[in-house]
Design a protein around this motif. Structure first.
Motif, PDB file in Angstrom:
ATOM      1  N   SER A  54      44.951  49.334  60.876  1.00 42.35           N
ATOM      2  CA  SER A  54      44.689  50.378  61.854  1.00 42.35           C
ATOM      3  C   SER A  54      44.329  49.739  63.201  1.00 42.35           C
ATOM      4  CB  SER A  54      43.583  51.304  61.355  1.00 42.35           C
ATOM      5  OG  SER A  54      42.509  50.545  60.821  1.00 42.35           O
ATOM      6  N   ASP A  56      41.961  50.047  65.155  1.00 42.06           N
ATOM      7  CA  ASP A  56      40.554  49.733  65.422  1.00 42.06           C
ATOM      8  C   ASP A  56      40.252  48.238  65.271  1.00 42.06           C
ATOM      9  OD1 ASP A  56      40.919  49.825  62.695  1.00 42.06           O
ATOM     10  OD2 ASP A  56      39.372  51.325  62.303  1.00 42.06           O
ATOM     11  N   GLN A  60      38.323  46.323  68.584  1.00 45.03           N
ATOM     12  CA  GLN A  60      36.954  45.782  68.474  1.00 45.03           C
ATOM     13  C   GLN A  60      36.893  44.320  68.926  1.00 45.03           C
ATOM     14  OE1 GLN A  60      35.832  44.754  64.021  1.00 45.03           O
ATOM     15  NE2 GLN A  60      37.300  46.409  64.009  1.00 45.03           N
ATOM     16  N   TRP A  78      53.739  36.085  61.232  1.00 43.52           N
ATOM     17  CA  TRP A  78      53.516  36.715  59.933  1.00 43.52           C
ATOM     18  C   TRP A  78      54.454  37.898  59.682  1.00 43.52           C
ATOM     19  CZ3 TRP A  78      47.556  36.966  58.629  1.00 43.52           C
ATOM     20  CH2 TRP A  78      47.127  35.668  58.346  1.00 43.52           C
TER      21      TRP A  78
ATOM     22  N   VAL B  49      37.018  48.734  59.956  1.00 42.55           N
ATOM     23  CA  VAL B  49      38.476  48.900  59.998  1.00 42.55           C
ATOM     24  C   VAL B  49      38.850  50.011  59.017  1.00 42.55           C
ATOM     25  CG1 VAL B  49      40.716  47.746  59.764  1.00 42.55           C
ATOM     26  CG2 VAL B  49      38.721  46.406  60.449  1.00 42.55           C
ATOM     27  N   MET B  50      39.611  50.987  59.495  1.00 41.44           N
ATOM     28  CA  MET B  50      40.005  52.114  58.629  1.00 41.44           C
ATOM     29  C   MET B  50      41.009  51.669  57.558  1.00 41.44           C
ATOM     30  SD  MET B  50      38.476  54.903  58.921  1.00 41.44           S
ATOM     31  CE  MET B  50      39.589  55.796  57.846  1.00 41.44           C
ATOM     32  N   ARG B  51      41.956  50.799  57.957  1.00 41.24           N
ATOM     33  CA  ARG B  51      43.008  50.388  57.007  1.00 41.24           C
ATOM     34  C   ARG B  51      43.427  48.959  57.305  1.00 41.24           C
ATOM     35  NH1 ARG B  51      48.352  50.563  57.813  1.00 41.24           N
ATOM     36  NH2 ARG B  51      48.062  51.859  59.637  1.00 41.24           N
ATOM     37  N   PRO B  52      43.347  48.021  56.383  1.00 38.04           N
ATOM     38  CA  PRO B  52      42.687  48.150  55.079  1.00 38.04           C
ATOM     39  C   PRO B  52      41.180  48.384  55.288  1.00 38.04           C
ATOM     40  CG  PRO B  52      43.802  45.999  55.300  1.00 38.04           C
ATOM     41  CD  PRO B  52      43.850  46.659  56.629  1.00 38.04           C
ATOM     42  N   VAL B 181      51.263  44.497  53.172  1.00 34.57           N
ATOM     43  CA  VAL B 181      52.316  45.494  53.395  1.00 34.57           C
ATOM     44  C   VAL B 181      53.651  44.790  53.619  1.00 34.57           C
ATOM     45  CG1 VAL B 181      53.111  47.318  54.948  1.00 34.57           C
ATOM     46  CG2 VAL B 181      50.687  47.131  54.409  1.00 34.57           C
ATOM     47  N   VAL B 182      53.602  43.705  54.392  1.00 33.49           N
ATOM     48  CA  VAL B 182      54.814  42.971  54.745  1.00 33.49           C
ATOM     49  C   VAL B 182      54.797  41.660  53.969  1.00 33.49           C
ATOM     50  CG1 VAL B 182      56.029  41.890  56.676  1.00 33.49           C
ATOM     51  CG2 VAL B 182      54.730  43.998  57.042  1.00 33.49           C
ATOM     52  N   SER B 184      56.019  38.845  54.399  1.00 38.54           N
ATOM     53  CA  SER B 184      55.928  37.577  55.125  1.00 38.54           C
ATOM     54  C   SER B 184      54.475  37.183  55.439  1.00 38.54           C
ATOM     55  CB  SER B 184      56.742  37.654  56.419  1.00 38.54           C
ATOM     56  OG  SER B 184      56.515  38.875  57.075  1.00 38.54           O
ATOM     57  N   VAL B 185      53.540  38.071  55.159  1.00 40.19           N
ATOM     58  CA  VAL B 185      52.116  37.751  55.344  1.00 40.19           C
ATOM     59  C   VAL B 185      51.645  36.963  54.112  1.00 40.19           C
ATOM     60  CG1 VAL B 185      49.791  38.740  55.505  1.00 40.19           C
ATOM     61  CG2 VAL B 185      51.682  39.780  56.772  1.00 40.19           C
ATOM     62  N   PRO B 186      50.912  35.848  54.321  1.00 38.30           N
ATOM     63  CA  PRO B 186      50.489  35.054  53.158  1.00 38.30           C
ATOM     64  C   PRO B 186      49.558  35.822  52.227  1.00 38.30           C
ATOM     65  CG  PRO B 186      49.479  34.242  55.197  1.00 38.30           C
ATOM     66  CD  PRO B 186      50.492  35.258  55.605  1.00 38.30           C
ATOM     67  N   TYR B 250      47.434  29.817  53.804  1.00 40.12           N
ATOM     68  CA  TYR B 250      46.602  30.117  54.967  1.00 40.12           C
ATOM     69  C   TYR B 250      45.135  30.370  54.631  1.00 40.12           C
ATOM     70  CZ  TYR B 250      44.799  32.532  59.050  1.00 40.12           C
ATOM     71  OH  TYR B 250      44.025  32.906  60.115  1.00 40.12           O
ATOM     72  N   TYR B 251      44.883  31.177  53.592  1.00 39.96           N
ATOM     73  CA  TYR B 251      43.505  31.611  53.350  1.00 39.96           C
ATOM     74  C   TYR B 251      42.611  30.537  52.731  1.00 39.96           C
ATOM     75  CZ  TYR B 251      44.810  36.194  54.942  1.00 39.96           C
ATOM     76  OH  TYR B 251      45.222  37.240  55.734  1.00 39.96           O
TER      77      TYR B 251
END
Lengths: 205, 394
Positions: A54, A56, A60, A78, B49-52, B181-182, B184-186, B250-251
């Motif tokens: 989202s 937000d 922020q 990404w 953050v609303m999403r996620p 969602v995508v 290509s994101v690790p 990455y993480y």
């Protein structure tokens, strides 16, 4: 003693006032840049960034230009579908509005967004819109699928395949253009032709 | 049958008594109108953050030893996985890699191992990121991305023993069912060193505060690494892989790392040796009074919590004069190894006006909560003095 130091204090105060005025002018510059870019940039944030998170999470942050550039670059890397000119616009906008000295609570953008322009230029009026299903499939995939699922079978957002709203033109257009509940307004992102294309494609599902 | 009936009747009477008692209390100390409106200090959760969905717990909640599940902070990179992936019929825990016997366990299988319960603080590595200067990118957590809960599950070492770790297995990779969602994101792939994995207090938890683990907290199974930051507490766990090296990606290789030695803000990272965020650092929070509160002559009860990673909390000190003098608070309540310690201080304000209450803790290893934490590019491990601004009206 006191009278002798007065001119000095006066100079100091003048200096301070000058400094404040300069900072205010810079702030004004940034504010006018962000206001000018807001309609298109906010549309891009909804279209390109909010596929995954989202907006937000964006608003922020308070970052200098190089960190904003690095962040947009990371997101492109990404898989965010951001064209080079779009990335440039986003970095200019984000670093003007969400810079390190910006206050925690910024005034809302509503009034600026009301004059939002669609990303795609409208062709000259050539009569009623005719949706092109094949084009709609691609537009849906890039803009709607993250929430409404592959094949419009539903996900975080409702299933749209065979959804009765497809037969209610007014409600469909109202929802897409202006948003409803958690769904953002797409009026500043998609052109009328884009929306018609998606609508036509959805009717085949 | 009759027993349960009488039990429920008794419960009913208790409920009624509680409600009547509650009404009486309501009349005596009605909160000020300002306190009734939702605010970051009093709302059910402060959404970052609303999403996620990422949300922190209002610090006022930390007047209770255990943080209730529905108020406990929520953080993940991609949100919960699709329900069918973690439904009992489909969910399996796979154990593989450098082991003798690959395992595929249902939740029922897993519950055959000895059950243990541990009370432990779980804290987001980025808790307090908003206080770092210069500001750093990331979710701008303030004070409430932390909580203390009772975790019930089985020891990771028992599961690893059944699989049989080979001598060259040095790291345990943890993977949850959550997906970006995508594609290509690790993925959020993490690992912990074998020593931490086989520590008798490292568990795979399926209950939280006596209830099945809620979806937002990692149902049906998450890792709990007591004393360590929550980047090691993988939610929605599906795959454990024993490896010779740290997890790739990455993480683990880029994110959740801090410089070994302090660096200048915004200084170049190349050449700086970065290590994973692991143990928690000593930290305390003031739960009451809350920012903006008005207090009277008193005595005013100042209360909160304090915890550390490797050691017990030794002292908690408060200052009412911007750090010039410090007074020791009283440690109260439960004293368990990985939980937080509650503390209280009876304060008699002498002068009216605005006051900032400062708070710092020291652990049994002599680690002292600093005025400000060392700056780091990810904004991790903030443990600067906690402060609350209030007004005294005598």
């Amino acid at each position: 003693m006191m009278t002798r130091s007065l001119p000095l204090i006066g100079l100091f105060v003048l200096g301070l006032a000058g400094l404040a005025a300069m900072t205010a002018a810079q702030e004004d510059d940034l504010a006018s840049v962000s206001a000018a870019l807001a309609p298109r940039a906010e549309g891009l944030i909804i279209a390109r960034c909010s596929v995954c998170h989202s907006p937000d999470l964006v608003s922020q942050q308070r970052l200098p230009k190089d960190r904003w550039a690095a962040t947009v670059d990371k997101m492109k890397h990404w898989g965010a579908e951001i064209a080079d000119d779009e990335a440039d616009l986003l970095v200019r906008y984000l670093s003007a509005r969400y810079h390190p000295a910006a206050p925690d609570h910024l005034p809302t953008l509503d009034h600026e967004l009301r004059k939002a322009e669609p990303l795609t230029q409208e062709p000259a009026d050539t009569g009623p819109l005719v949706g092109v299903s094949t084009r709609g499939a691609g537009i849906f995939e890039h803009n709607c699928q993250a929430c409404h699922g592959a094949g419009a079978t539903g996900g975080m957002g409702p299933k749209l395949a065979k959804n009765p709203i497809l037969k209610q033109d007014d409600l469909f257009w109202e929802t897409v253009l202006h948003g409803r509940g958690p769904m953002p307004a797409w009026g500043s992102v998609l052109s009328q032709q884009d929306i018609a294309d998606v609508h036509t494609w959805l009717l085949t599902k | 049958m009759s027993e349960s009936l009488s039990l429920s009747r008794r419960t009913l009477w208790q409920r009624m008594a509680q409600i009547l008692g509650g009404l009486a209390v309501w009349h005596q100390v009605r909160p000020a109108p300002a306190e009734q409106t939702a605010s970051p200090e009093t709302g059910p959760q402060t959404v970052r953050v609303m999403r996620p969905y990422d949300a922190e717990t209002p610090v006022r909640e930390f007047t209770s030893y255990l943080t209730p599940n529905h108020r406990f902070f929520v953080r993940s990179h991609f949100g919960p996985p699709a329900p069918e992936l973690i439904a009992a019929a489909n969910w399996r825990l796979h154990v593989g890699g450098l082991i003798e016997h690959p395992l595929e366990l249902t939740l029922k299988d897993l519950k055959e191992f000895e059950q243990v319960t541990i009370t432990a603080v779980v804290q987001c590595s980025g808790n307090g990121r908003a206080f770092h200067r210069p500001k750093v990118p990331g979710v701008q957590w303030e004070r409430g991305a932390v909580g203390n809960a009772q975790w019930t599950g089985v020891r990771l070492r028992d599961v690893l023993a059944k699989a049989g770790v080979r001598p060259n297995g040095k790291h345990v990779q943890l993977q949850g069912a959550d997906r970006p969602v995508v594609s290509s994101v690790p993925l959020f792939t993490r690992s912990i060193p074998l020593e931490k994995a086989v520590h008798p207090d490292t568990i795979l938890a399926y209950d939280m505060n006596g209830r099945p683990l809620p979806l937002l907290h990692g149902a049906p199974l998450r890792v709990i690494t007591p004393g360590w930051m929550a980047d090691s507490c993988t939610k929605w766990l599906t795959d454990i892989t024993v490896q010779a090296d740290e997890a790739k990606g990455y993480y683990m290789q880029t994110a959740y790392r801090v410089p070994v030695t302090a660096i200048q803000p915004n200084s170049g990272l190349p050449g700086t040796s970065m290590v994973p965020v692991e143990a928690m650092v000593v930290k305390s929070l003031i739960a009451l009074p809350a920012n903006g509160d008005q207090v009277g002559r008193g005595p005013v009860t100042v209360q909160g919590v304090a915890w550390s990673g490797d050691a017990a909390v030794a002292t908690v000190e408060l200052s009412f004069d911007d750090g010039k003098t410090w007074e020791q608070a009283r440690l109260v309540g439960e004293d368990e190894p990985y939980a937080w310690r509650q503390w209280q201080f009876l304060w008699r304000p002498k002068t009216a006006g605005a006051v900032t209450i400062l708070c710092r803790a020291t652990d049994a290893n002599g680690q002292v909560q600093p005025q400000e934490s060392p700056w780091n590019p990810g904004g991790f491990l903030w443990n600067g003095w906690d402060h609350v601004a209030i007004t005294v009206a005598l």
